[in-house]
Design a protein around this motif. Structure first.
Motif, PDB file in Angstrom:
ATOM      1  N   VAL A 265       0.885  -1.161   0.000  1.00 38.45           N
ATOM      2  CA  VAL A 265       0.000   0.000   0.000  1.00 38.45           C
ATOM      3  C   VAL A 265       0.923   1.210   0.000  1.00 38.45           C
ATOM      4  CG1 VAL A 265      -1.743   1.310   1.266  1.00 38.45           C
ATOM      5  CG2 VAL A 265      -1.815  -1.201   1.278  1.00 38.45           C
ATOM      6  N   SER A 266       0.784   2.061  -1.008  1.00 40.18           N
ATOM      7  CA  SER A 266       1.710   3.182  -1.114  1.00 40.18           C
ATOM      8  C   SER A 266       1.003   4.420  -1.656  1.00 40.18           C
ATOM      9  CB  SER A 266       2.869   2.803  -2.034  1.00 40.18           C
ATOM     10  OG  SER A 266       3.823   3.835  -2.065  1.00 40.18           O
ATOM     11  N   GLY A 267       1.359   5.562  -1.080  1.00 38.58           N
ATOM     12  CA  GLY A 267       0.740   6.812  -1.509  1.00 38.58           C
ATOM     13  C   GLY A 267       1.649   8.002  -1.305  1.00 38.58           C
ATOM     14  N   CYS A 268       1.041   9.164  -1.298  1.00 42.64           N
ATOM     15  CA  CYS A 268       1.755  10.431  -1.163  1.00 42.64           C
ATOM     16  C   CYS A 268       2.425  10.535   0.212  1.00 42.64           C
ATOM     17  CB  CYS A 268       0.794  11.598  -1.310  1.00 42.64           C
ATOM     18  SG  CYS A 268      -0.184  11.583  -2.814  1.00 42.64           S
ATOM     19  N   HIS A 269       3.494  11.298   0.258  1.00 43.62           N
ATOM     20  CA  HIS A 269       4.140  11.580   1.537  1.00 43.62           C
ATOM     21  C   HIS A 269       3.188  12.382   2.420  1.00 43.62           C
ATOM     22  CE1 HIS A 269       8.254  10.216   0.710  1.00 43.62           C
ATOM     23  NE2 HIS A 269       8.002  10.546  -0.550  1.00 43.62           N
ATOM     24  N   PRO A 270       3.268  12.217   3.745  1.00 45.67           N
ATOM     25  CA  PRO A 270       2.411  13.006   4.648  1.00 45.67           C
ATOM     26  C   PRO A 270       2.567  14.499   4.365  1.00 45.67           C
ATOM     27  CG  PRO A 270       3.498  11.269   5.859  1.00 45.67           C
ATOM     28  CD  PRO A 270       4.093  11.259   4.473  1.00 45.67           C
ATOM     29  N   GLY A 271       1.446  15.153   4.255  1.00 55.68           N
ATOM     30  CA  GLY A 271       1.438  16.582   3.960  1.00 55.68           C
ATOM     31  C   GLY A 271       1.342  16.906   2.484  1.00 55.68           C
ATOM     32  N   ASP A 272       1.500  15.913   1.619  1.00 47.92           N
ATOM     33  CA  ASP A 272       1.472  16.136   0.172  1.00 47.92           C
ATOM     34  C   ASP A 272       0.268  15.509  -0.515  1.00 47.92           C
ATOM     35  OD1 ASP A 272       3.799  17.590   0.185  1.00 47.92           O
ATOM     36  OD2 ASP A 272       5.085  15.885  -0.316  1.00 47.92           O
ATOM     37  N   CYS A 273      -0.726  15.100   0.250  1.00 45.03           N
ATOM     38  CA  CYS A 273      -1.877  14.395  -0.316  1.00 45.03           C
ATOM     39  C   CYS A 273      -2.711  15.319  -1.208  1.00 45.03           C
ATOM     40  CB  CYS A 273      -2.744  13.829   0.803  1.00 45.03           C
ATOM     41  SG  CYS A 273      -4.190  12.932   0.229  1.00 45.03           S
ATOM     42  N   HIS A 274      -3.077  14.822  -2.366  1.00 43.07           N
ATOM     43  CA  HIS A 274      -3.942  15.549  -3.297  1.00 43.07           C
ATOM     44  C   HIS A 274      -5.294  15.858  -2.652  1.00 43.07           C
ATOM     45  CE1 HIS A 274      -5.268  16.713  -7.341  1.00 43.07           C
ATOM     46  NE2 HIS A 274      -6.402  16.077  -7.071  1.00 43.07           N
ATOM     47  N   PHE A 275      -5.717  14.987  -1.753  1.00 41.29           N
ATOM     48  CA  PHE A 275      -7.003  15.160  -1.069  1.00 41.29           C
ATOM     49  C   PHE A 275      -6.803  15.675   0.357  1.00 41.29           C
ATOM     50  CE2 PHE A 275      -7.798  12.012  -4.370  1.00 41.29           C
ATOM     51  CZ  PHE A 275      -8.862  12.613  -5.018  1.00 41.29           C
ATOM     52  N   THR A 276      -5.733  16.351   0.616  1.00 40.51           N
ATOM     53  CA  THR A 276      -5.370  17.014   1.854  1.00 40.51           C
ATOM     54  C   THR A 276      -4.928  16.069   2.976  1.00 40.51           C
ATOM     55  OG1 THR A 276      -6.978  18.732   1.321  1.00 40.51           O
ATOM     56  CG2 THR A 276      -6.035  18.794   3.521  1.00 40.51           C
ATOM     57  N   SER A 277      -5.782  15.104   3.366  1.00 40.09           N
ATOM     58  CA  SER A 277      -5.441  14.285   4.539  1.00 40.09           C
ATOM     59  C   SER A 277      -5.653  12.792   4.324  1.00 40.09           C
ATOM     60  CB  SER A 277      -6.249  14.752   5.745  1.00 40.09           C
ATOM     61  OG  SER A 277      -7.636  14.630   5.461  1.00 40.09           O
ATOM     62  N   GLY A 278      -5.815  12.364   3.098  1.00 43.98           N
ATOM     63  CA  GLY A 278      -6.068  10.947   2.835  1.00 43.98           C
ATOM     64  C   GLY A 278      -4.965  10.034   3.325  1.00 43.98           C
TER      65      GLY A 278
END
Length: 149
Positions: free
Chosen positions: A65-78
């Motif tokens: 499971v991999s996503g944006c770095h904390p603070g860089d989410c396209h959806f703010t806090s996902g």
């Protein structure tokens, strides 16, 4: 003589960061193991623990499971939601007996194609050492035999 074990890895990735990082790895012609199947989702914050369990049930040997770095989410806090879910999900893994090393959680940005390639190679090597994940199928057999009583 049988073929060596080749693990099946399912990666649930964020469209905006990790998927773009995987795309960068491909366009940069970086070499990484072909064992991964990517499932692109809008955000890691929307990944249900059931997705992970279903992947294992259907034959995955490891899950990423991999996503944006904390603070860089396209959806703010996902990604913060995903991190909280992961913390709770680890307790469920322990309860069910699924080894925690079968599931990885990471942050990869769109600019980190090399990091994506390295991570996939690392997960593939680690999963080869662990061997096939058969616990789910064994549990299913027990359930089927008990339900026939």
């Amino acid at each position: 003589m049988s073929d060596p074990f080749e693990p099946k890895i399912v990666a649930f990735v964020c469209t905006y960061c990790t998927y773009a990082g995987a795309d960068l790895a491909g366009t940069s012609r970086l070499k990484y193991a072909p064992n991964v199947r990517i499932v692109r989702l809008p955000c890691t914050g929307r990944i249900s623990p059931m997705f992970i369990l279903k992947a294992l049930q259907k034959g995955a040997d490891s899950v990423l499971v991999s996503g944006c770095h904390p603070g860089d989410c396209h959806f703010t806090s996902g990604n913060y939601h995903a991190r909280r879910r992961w913390t709770v999900f680890r307790a469920l893994l322990s309860f069910t007996g699924i080894p925690e090393e079968r599931i990885r959680f990471s942050w990869i940005s769109a600019a980190e194609g090399a990091k994506f390639a390295e991570l996939i190679n690392e997960i593939t090597d680690d999963t080869r050492k662990l061997g096939p994940f058969t616990q789910y199928q064994e549990l299913q057999k027990v359930i089927e035999t008990q339900s026939s009583y």
